[in-house]
Design an enzyme around this catalytic site. Sequence first.
Site, PDB file in Angstrom:
ATOM      1  N   ARG A 156      -2.720  -2.015  -3.415  1.00  0.00           N
ATOM      2  CA  ARG A 156      -3.961  -1.297  -3.143  1.00  0.00           C
ATOM      3  C   ARG A 156      -3.986  -0.051  -4.030  1.00  0.00           C
ATOM      4  O   ARG A 156      -3.045   0.738  -4.034  1.00  0.00           O
ATOM      5  CB  ARG A 156      -3.993  -0.887  -1.674  1.00  0.00           C
TER       6      ARG A 156
ATOM      7  N   GLU B  35      -7.811  -5.362   5.549  1.00  0.00           N
ATOM      8  CA  GLU B  35      -7.762  -5.094   4.111  1.00  0.00           C
ATOM      9  C   GLU B  35      -6.600  -5.820   3.449  1.00  0.00           C
ATOM     10  O   GLU B  35      -6.712  -6.255   2.307  1.00  0.00           O
ATOM     11  CB  GLU B  35      -7.671  -3.582   3.872  1.00  0.00           C
TER      12      GLU B  35
ATOM     13  N   ASN C 181     -12.826  -0.166  18.146  1.00  0.00           N
ATOM     14  CA  ASN C 181     -12.273   0.060  19.488  1.00  0.00           C
ATOM     15  C   ASN C 181     -13.069   0.979  20.394  1.00  0.00           C
ATOM     16  O   ASN C 181     -12.736   1.103  21.571  1.00  0.00           O
ATOM     17  CB  ASN C 181     -10.853   0.646  19.361  1.00  0.00           C
TER      18      ASN C 181
ATOM     19  N   ARG D 116      -9.584   9.170  20.137  1.00  0.00           N
ATOM     20  CA  ARG D 116      -9.329   8.879  21.560  1.00  0.00           C
ATOM     21  C   ARG D 116      -9.183  10.172  22.358  1.00  0.00           C
ATOM     22  O   ARG D 116      -9.776  10.337  23.424  1.00  0.00           O
ATOM     23  CB  ARG D 116      -8.051   8.041  21.714  1.00  0.00           C
TER      24      ARG D 116
ATOM     25  N   ASN E 130      -9.780   6.747  10.221  1.00  0.00           N
ATOM     26  CA  ASN E 130      -9.487   8.155   9.989  1.00  0.00           C
ATOM     27  C   ASN E 130     -10.356   8.642   8.832  1.00  0.00           C
ATOM     28  O   ASN E 130     -10.922   9.722   8.867  1.00  0.00           O
ATOM     29  CB  ASN E 130      -7.997   8.310   9.706  1.00  0.00           C
ATOM     30  N   GLY E 131     -10.507   7.807   7.796  1.00  0.00           N
ATOM     31  CA  GLY E 131     -11.554   8.029   6.792  1.00  0.00           C
ATOM     32  C   GLY E 131     -12.765   7.197   7.217  1.00  0.00           C
ATOM     33  O   GLY E 131     -12.592   6.131   7.796  1.00  0.00           O
TER      34      GLY E 131
ATOM     35  N   HIS F 284     -13.351   2.421   0.263  1.00  0.00           N
ATOM     36  CA  HIS F 284     -13.286   1.438   1.360  1.00  0.00           C
ATOM     37  C   HIS F 284     -13.952   0.121   0.964  1.00  0.00           C
ATOM     38  O   HIS F 284     -14.355  -0.665   1.832  1.00  0.00           O
ATOM     39  CB  HIS F 284     -14.013   1.938   2.639  1.00  0.00           C
TER      40      HIS F 284
ATOM     41  N   ASN G 137       0.862  -1.170   0.000  1.00  0.00           N
ATOM     42  CA  ASN G 137       0.000   0.000   0.000  1.00  0.00           C
ATOM     43  C   ASN G 137       0.902   1.223   0.000  1.00  0.00           C
ATOM     44  O   ASN G 137       1.462   1.594   1.033  1.00  0.00           O
ATOM     45  CB  ASN G 137      -0.896  -0.034   1.245  1.00  0.00           C
TER      46      ASN G 137
ATOM     47  N   ARG H  14     -11.757  15.306   7.264  1.00  0.00           N
ATOM     48  CA  ARG H  14     -12.637  15.644   6.138  1.00  0.00           C
ATOM     49  C   ARG H  14     -14.034  15.986   6.637  1.00  0.00           C
ATOM     50  O   ARG H  14     -14.541  15.337   7.555  1.00  0.00           O
ATOM     51  CB  ARG H  14     -12.732  14.470   5.162  1.00  0.00           C
TER      52      ARG H  14
ATOM     53  N   GLY I 131     -10.601   1.760  12.955  1.00  0.00           N
ATOM     54  CA  GLY I 131     -10.017   2.070  14.271  1.00  0.00           C
ATOM     55  C   GLY I 131     -11.065   2.489  15.295  1.00  0.00           C
ATOM     56  O   GLY I 131     -11.024   2.053  16.453  1.00  0.00           O
TER      57      GLY I 131
END
Length: 605
Positions: free
Chosen positions: A81, A379, A325, A275, A201-202, A170, A7, A231, A321
Amino acid sequence: MNILVLNAGSSSVKAAVINPATGARGLEMSADRLLDAPRIEFSDGTVIEPESKGPERTIAVCLEALKDKLSGTDIDGVGHRVVHGGEDFDRATRIDEEVEARIESLSKLAPLHNPVNLRGIRAARALFPDVDHFAIFDTAFHQSLPRRAKTYALPKELMAEHGIRRYGFHGTSHQYVAAKAASFLGAEPRDLRIISCHLGNGCSVAAIEFGRSVETSMGMTPLEGLVMGTRSGDIDPGIIDYLHEQAGLSTSEIDELLNRKSGLAGLSGVGNDMRTILDKSMAGDADCQLAVQVFTHRLRKYIGGYAAIMGGVDAIVFTGGIGENSPVIRHRASQRLHYLGAVINEDKNSTAELSETVPVVDFSMQHSRVKLLAVRTDEQLAIARQCGKLIDKADAVNTMPSIPIAVSARHIHLRQETLDVLFGKGHELSVKKWLSQPGQFAAEETVTVVGPRNSIERVRVLGPVRSKDQLEISRTDEFFLGIDAPVRESGKVEDTPGCKLIGPAGEYDLEDGVICAWRHIHMTPEDAATFGVQDRDVVEVAVSNNERALTFGNVLIRVSPKYKLEMHIDTDEGNAAEIRRGDQGVLTMTGQEGTLRKRKVSLSS
Ligand code: AMP
């Protein structure tokens, strides 16, 4: 088999050697800060800090270091990727010069991603010239989006000229977690309606109806949809001009603002890490509290919308993420979904711990009709598996029989009770013509179908009678009648629309049962063994008997000793492919996820 998964991003490169069959991982590499201070870390603990030599050369330096480390390891293929596959790519593809050129030409749609992905591909092909390289596209899984979902309401010529439409991203993750969720529930993705929430994050949500993506929140670019790390997700497009006029920002400044300074980072003022935002929001930080509220409010809006689009949902999956979590975000997104049939189990949610050995946790109540699942995405493994399948396919032999194709005109299957109302008590269907499937016949009887807009007369009844009423129409009929009929396999009529039926003895209000039949192949268990497929696999069939050669994707396999080998498509599909009597198709690919069964493949008729 060992697949090297790569990637290549703008400032980082990640690599892992994975056995697609077992999921076992060999060496992994993670290289960061390629643009200023490159640092390459290997899973064996080695760290290299080479000089930065510009983005292109630095990627090559990382891959050279990787190649050194891999000396002595057999690599069977390299999976890359690639973010944007545009209209061109609806599946993983073996890379050659032409594929490279097509990825390059798609750079205008993904200027931040495709050029760097390509840099990785070129460097890796030079370093590993003796193995096949494959491109796995983030957009591919969403190629099944129906036109109504992928089309923006913009002038159509402009969209056609510039390739403007919703592509979605995704896809590898959504497809992977949907398959994981289904196997956890003891089902196949094609039995379920899943809303998959990839929250990293996305962030994006996908509506996966019976195995196919039918809606997703990212659009032409990964900017549309949910609130993300940096974003904005959805905004009123009027804001862009307003910002230009009132704040004096240029288009590139607005682009930078929406992609890098908005989302959680913009709202919270403390960066994009969920977090930190959650910690600060608990400590009373009002900006962080609002960031969390806006994030989850938007997510709930999409979940409700996607349930509406699919006419219901069986499982809601949280991954990425944040999704994997954060019990707090899962709780906020899943509470008060009782109206959908989803009831959260707070204890299970707060104690859920995903790991390699526990990749799925169900955090819904036992009585919850809709399952709420936290699922670990992978992925890299998904990419390795797709490469493995393509390698298997190339190894296969070309000996498969071809498949006769039959075009089904609109028709209706009726229950005896409905037949009684329409044709008189105790009416028995009379055979007009026996059909190719043993025991099936076109009856003399026809009915009139009445939709909200129009009606269609003389719709043929097929016998014998069944346990469920089912009207099978084409897309053209659907528009004519004014009925929004979903694509379904025969017998799956839950949550489908109805219509009025008129027969010589009376009228009947069909509550549900109007479908566009999922194109399918009937075959015997012996045929299935020959083709290397199983009941309810989804495959592709190529028809190349005329100049309008066409590949039908998403063809459902139906296996029964009662069947005769034949593919059924509807009149619209038959017209599109100019199918004539006696035409045949060849099975070119099975779409089964996650298996590496060897199969025979015929590439042309
Ligand atoms: P990904 O892009 O999938 O690696 O996800 C990155 C995001 O996951 C970041 O916003 C992290 O803050 C978030 N994340 C990771 N662990 C947690 C956690 N325990 N609670 C909340 N967010 C988390």
